[in-house]
Design a protein around this motif. Structure first.
Motif, mmCIF file in Angstrom:
data_model
loop_
_atom_site.group_PDB
_atom_site.id
_atom_site.type_symbol
_atom_site.label_atom_id
_atom_site.label_comp_id
_atom_site.label_asym_id
_atom_site.label_seq_id
_atom_site.Cartn_x
_atom_site.Cartn_y
_atom_site.Cartn_z
ATOM 1 N N PRO A 365 -39.686 -0.527 -3.920
ATOM 2 C CA PRO A 365 -38.465 -1.063 -4.801
ATOM 3 C C PRO A 365 -37.259 -0.083 -4.247
ATOM 4 N N PRO A 366 -36.014 -0.745 -4.223
ATOM 5 C CA PRO A 366 -34.980 -0.176 -3.877
ATOM 6 C C PRO A 366 -34.620 1.048 -4.847
ATOM 7 N N VAL A 367 -34.042 1.955 -4.126
ATOM 8 C CA VAL A 367 -33.580 3.114 -5.180
ATOM 9 C C VAL A 367 -32.058 3.439 -4.699
ATOM 10 N N ASP A 368 -31.341 3.856 -5.819
ATOM 11 C CA ASP A 368 -29.923 4.192 -5.597
ATOM 12 C C ASP A 368 -29.607 5.550 -5.353
ATOM 13 N N GLY A 369 -28.484 5.873 -4.783
ATOM 14 C CA GLY A 369 -27.812 7.213 -4.260
ATOM 15 C C GLY A 369 -28.637 7.891 -3.045
ATOM 16 N N ALA A 370 -29.288 7.275 -2.434
ATOM 17 C CA ALA A 370 -29.784 7.684 -0.959
ATOM 18 C C ALA A 370 -28.999 7.988 -0.052
ATOM 19 N N ILE A 371 -28.960 9.186 0.499
ATOM 20 C CA ILE A 371 -28.109 9.477 1.714
ATOM 21 C C ILE A 371 -28.943 9.322 3.042
ATOM 22 N N LEU A 372 -28.468 8.282 3.809
ATOM 23 C CA LEU A 372 -29.255 7.979 5.097
ATOM 24 C C LEU A 372 -28.621 8.744 6.073
ATOM 25 N N LEU A 373 -29.251 9.136 7.042
ATOM 26 C CA LEU A 373 -28.710 9.824 8.543
ATOM 27 C C LEU A 373 -29.765 9.365 9.678
ATOM 28 N N PRO A 374 -28.926 9.122 10.725
ATOM 29 C CA PRO A 374 -29.837 8.862 11.994
ATOM 30 C C PRO A 374 -30.615 10.146 11.953
ATOM 31 N N ARG A 375 -32.033 9.998 12.499
ATOM 32 C CA ARG A 375 -32.843 11.049 12.919
ATOM 33 C C ARG A 375 -32.262 12.177 13.788
ATOM 34 N N SER A 376 -31.552 11.653 14.662
ATOM 35 C CA SER A 376 -30.954 12.406 15.670
ATOM 36 C C SER A 376 -29.923 13.401 15.291
ATOM 37 N N ALA A 377 -29.326 13.212 14.025
ATOM 38 C CA ALA A 377 -28.279 14.162 13.455
ATOM 39 C C ALA A 377 -29.215 15.498 12.921
ATOM 40 N N ILE A 378 -30.513 15.489 12.861
ATOM 41 C CA ILE A 378 -31.027 16.839 12.275
ATOM 42 C C ILE A 378 -31.802 17.492 13.223
ATOM 43 N N ASP A 380 -33.763 20.998 13.684
ATOM 44 C CA ASP A 380 -34.339 22.162 13.113
ATOM 45 C C ASP A 380 -34.065 22.358 11.949
ATOM 46 N N GLY A 381 -34.182 21.104 10.932
ATOM 47 C CA GLY A 381 -33.904 21.315 9.700
ATOM 48 C C GLY A 381 -32.484 21.330 9.064
ATOM 49 N N ARG A 382 -31.422 21.216 9.968
ATOM 50 C CA ARG A 382 -29.964 21.534 9.730
ATOM 51 C C ARG A 382 -29.266 20.158 10.331
ATOM 52 N N VAL A 383 -28.112 20.091 9.923
ATOM 53 C CA VAL A 383 -27.187 18.872 10.191
ATOM 54 C C VAL A 383 -25.918 19.835 10.585
ATOM 55 N N ARG A 384 -25.173 19.083 11.416
ATOM 56 C CA ARG A 384 -23.837 19.879 12.072
ATOM 57 C C ARG A 384 -22.906 18.824 11.212
ATOM 58 N N ILE A 385 -21.944 19.826 10.687
ATOM 59 C CA ILE A 385 -20.733 18.838 9.966
ATOM 60 C C ILE A 385 -19.480 19.350 10.526
ATOM 61 N N VAL A 395 -25.384 23.032 8.266
ATOM 62 C CA VAL A 395 -25.735 22.940 6.867
ATOM 63 C C VAL A 395 -27.411 22.551 6.679
ATOM 64 N N GLU A 396 -28.255 23.584 6.176
ATOM 65 C CA GLU A 396 -29.598 23.128 5.985
ATOM 66 C C GLU A 396 -30.098 22.010 4.952
ATOM 67 N N ALA A 410 -33.247 14.677 0.669
ATOM 68 C CA ALA A 410 -33.451 14.472 -0.566
ATOM 69 C C ALA A 410 -32.210 14.866 -1.509
ATOM 70 N N GLU A 411 -32.308 14.580 -2.905
ATOM 71 C CA GLU A 411 -31.241 14.405 -3.706
ATOM 72 C C GLU A 411 -30.622 15.914 -3.714
ATOM 73 N N GLY A 412 -29.297 15.994 -3.503
ATOM 74 C CA GLY A 412 -28.402 17.003 -3.551
ATOM 75 C C GLY A 412 -28.516 17.955 -2.242
ATOM 76 N N ALA A 413 -29.343 17.402 -1.178
ATOM 77 C CA ALA A 413 -29.252 18.222 0.139
ATOM 78 C C ALA A 413 -28.109 18.062 0.788
ATOM 79 N N LEU A 414 -26.984 17.337 0.632
ATOM 80 C CA LEU A 414 -25.711 17.266 1.357
ATOM 81 C C LEU A 414 -24.843 16.769 0.393
ATOM 82 N N GLN A 415 -23.725 17.156 0.408
ATOM 83 C CA GLN A 415 -22.856 17.153 -0.226
ATOM 84 C C GLN A 415 -21.998 15.459 -0.102
#
Length: 455
Positions: A365-378, A380-385, A395-396, A410-415
């Motif tokens: 079932p669909p969920v609300d509030g999900a932050i999606l990113l391309p896999r290539s943006a991560i 070693d467990g971090r994203v560049r902003i 940011v980890e 995950a919820e709250g992982a990124l602003q």
């Protein structure tokens, strides 16, 4: 007076050096420009909460949900075969496919019925004989009583001397003979229940023989146990078949199944989504939930695994395979499609037939509030902003779900609103000044993944 040659050359050289020094000392300083830091181009997507329909896909081959073999339970000559009992033919439930010659089994039924009637006649005869013996016993017992009274009277007369001893002895012999008759009849009556029981057992054996013969007679007709398509027909009219001979096979037409292989981590993540319920947040599995509960919450869609083909069938998760694939270490998820032949249009929409290679998509079932990113943006467990000063920062983050080229954080992982870099600026060192530019194509892919599921 002569001067050395060196003395004549030195003064002009010194004068030239002096002039050069004077000109350099009085030249205005060159114009200087302040060095400016160069910006490095970088493409970004905005961390935007979306309504996300999580899904995973896999491939498998179609198989009938039920299969059945036409096995002969009686021997005999094949008398008749239904015209539709040919490979590829469709047969309804209850349709008689094969008839084996029934003469021998009809005779067996008639023979058993005759044996039953004979046993019942003997039972009736035995009951009448018992009644007759009972009546005879009563008569003989009365005769015995009379003989005993005569013996008593004769014995009394002997004591008085009125009759001889021979007369008494004759009467005693009569009494003994009568007693023997009574004992014989009593013995016959005592044996009657056992004899009647034996006749009843014989009758029961004959009834069992009749039931067996009737079952064999029924087994001369072999009918389809469910609506089916003929997978094999290996018998001909007049052919003799023995018990256990396989004469054909049927594939059930009511439902089809596909055993699709899925990675365990994807199924675990999809199960977590399934247990949260549609429209809510994500990340919590219901207490006491089982995979059966999660499977019931999943929806499935089966489509042709051929490029450009858009035929699709709704399906449901039926069960999990009994083992993990030893080569791929994947889990077999078995989905069921009801009425796979419905809606078939020649040249446009094919039926879902055995052996067809299809793509299976499982969705939670669909969920609300999900932050999606391309896999290539991560990395070693971090994203560049790009921070507020357009400088590169790390940011980890924690990944909740990953499928295809899409990652759900995950919820709250990124602003919310963070500008996530999806290109590869060089050198990718923290604090690098960026020239951030939005990536509309990456945003479009994220929008599509949010509504259609991860590719």
């Amino acid at each position: 007076m002569s001067f050395p040659r060196g003395a004549l050359i030195a003064p002009p050289i010194l004068l030239g050096v002096a002039l050069l020094w004077f000109a350099d000392a009085n030249r205005p300083p060159p114009d200087t420009a302040a060095l400016e830091e160069r910006r490095t181009p970088a493409a970004f997507v905005v961390a935007t909460p979306r309504r996300f329909t999580p899904s995973v896909s896999g491939f498998g081959a179609v198989a009938p949900a039920r299969v059945w073999s036409a096995v002969a339970q009686v021997s005999g000559r094949v008398a008749e075969i239904h015209p539709d009992f040919v490979r590829g033919g469709f047969v309804p439930e209850g349709q008689v496919l094969i008839r084996i010659s029934a003469e021998d089994y009809e005779l067996a039924v008639a023979r058993a019925e005759a044996d039953i009637r004979s046993a019942e006649a003997r039972i009736e005869e035995m009951e009448i004989s018992a009644q007759t013996t009972q009546a005879s016993l009563a008569i003989e017992q009365e005769a015995l009583a009379l003989a005993e009274r005569d013996l008593a009277r004769v014995s009394d007369l002997e004591r008085r001397g009125a009759v001889s001893s021979a007369t008494v002895e004759d009467q005693e012999r009569d009494v003994l003979a009568q007693r023997a008759k009574v004992a014989s009849l009593q013995s016959t009556l005592q044996m009657a229940p056992a004899q009647l029981e034996a006749l009843e057992q014989a009758a029961e054996v004959s009834r069992a023989a009749k039931r067996t013969a009737e079952l064999d007679l029924e087994r001369t007709e072999i009918a389809a146990p469910f609506p089916a398509r003929v997978a094999a027909a290996d018998v001909e009219v007049s052919q003799f078949v023995g018990v256990g001979a396989v004469m054909g096979a049927l594939d059930g037409a009511e439902a089809a199944e596909i055993d699709v292989q899925m990675a365990p981590r994807l199924m675990a993540a999809l199960g977590r989504f399934a247990m949260t319920g549609g429209g809510g947040g994500f990340g919590g599995v219901g207490a006491g939930a089982t995979f059966a509960d999660a499977g019931a919450a999943l929806t499935a869609r089966v489509g042709l695994g051929v490029e450009g083909a858009d035929a699709a069938w709704p399906a449901q998760v039926a069960r999990i395979s009994d083992a993990v694939d030893p080569e791929t270490r994947s889990i077999g998820v078995i989905v069921r499609v009801a009425d796979p032949y419905a809606g078939a249009v020649p040249g446009e929409r094919p039926p879902l037939i055995k052996g067809m290679f299809v793509r299976v998509t499982l969705s939670a079932p669909p969920v609300d509030g999900a932050i999606l990113l391309p896999r290539s943006a991560i990395r070693d467990g971090r994203v560049r902003i790009a921070d507020a000063q357009d400088r590169l920062a790390y940011v980890e983050v924690e990944t909740f779900f990953s499928a295809g080229g899409i990652v759900v954080l995950a919820e709250g992982a990124l602003q919310e609103g963070a500008r996530v870099i999806v290109s590869d600026p060089s050198p990718a060192i923290e604090g690098l000044l960026l020239a951030p530019e939005p990536d509309p194509q990456a945003e479009a892919r994220l929008d599509a993944a949010a509504t259609e599921g991860a590719p």
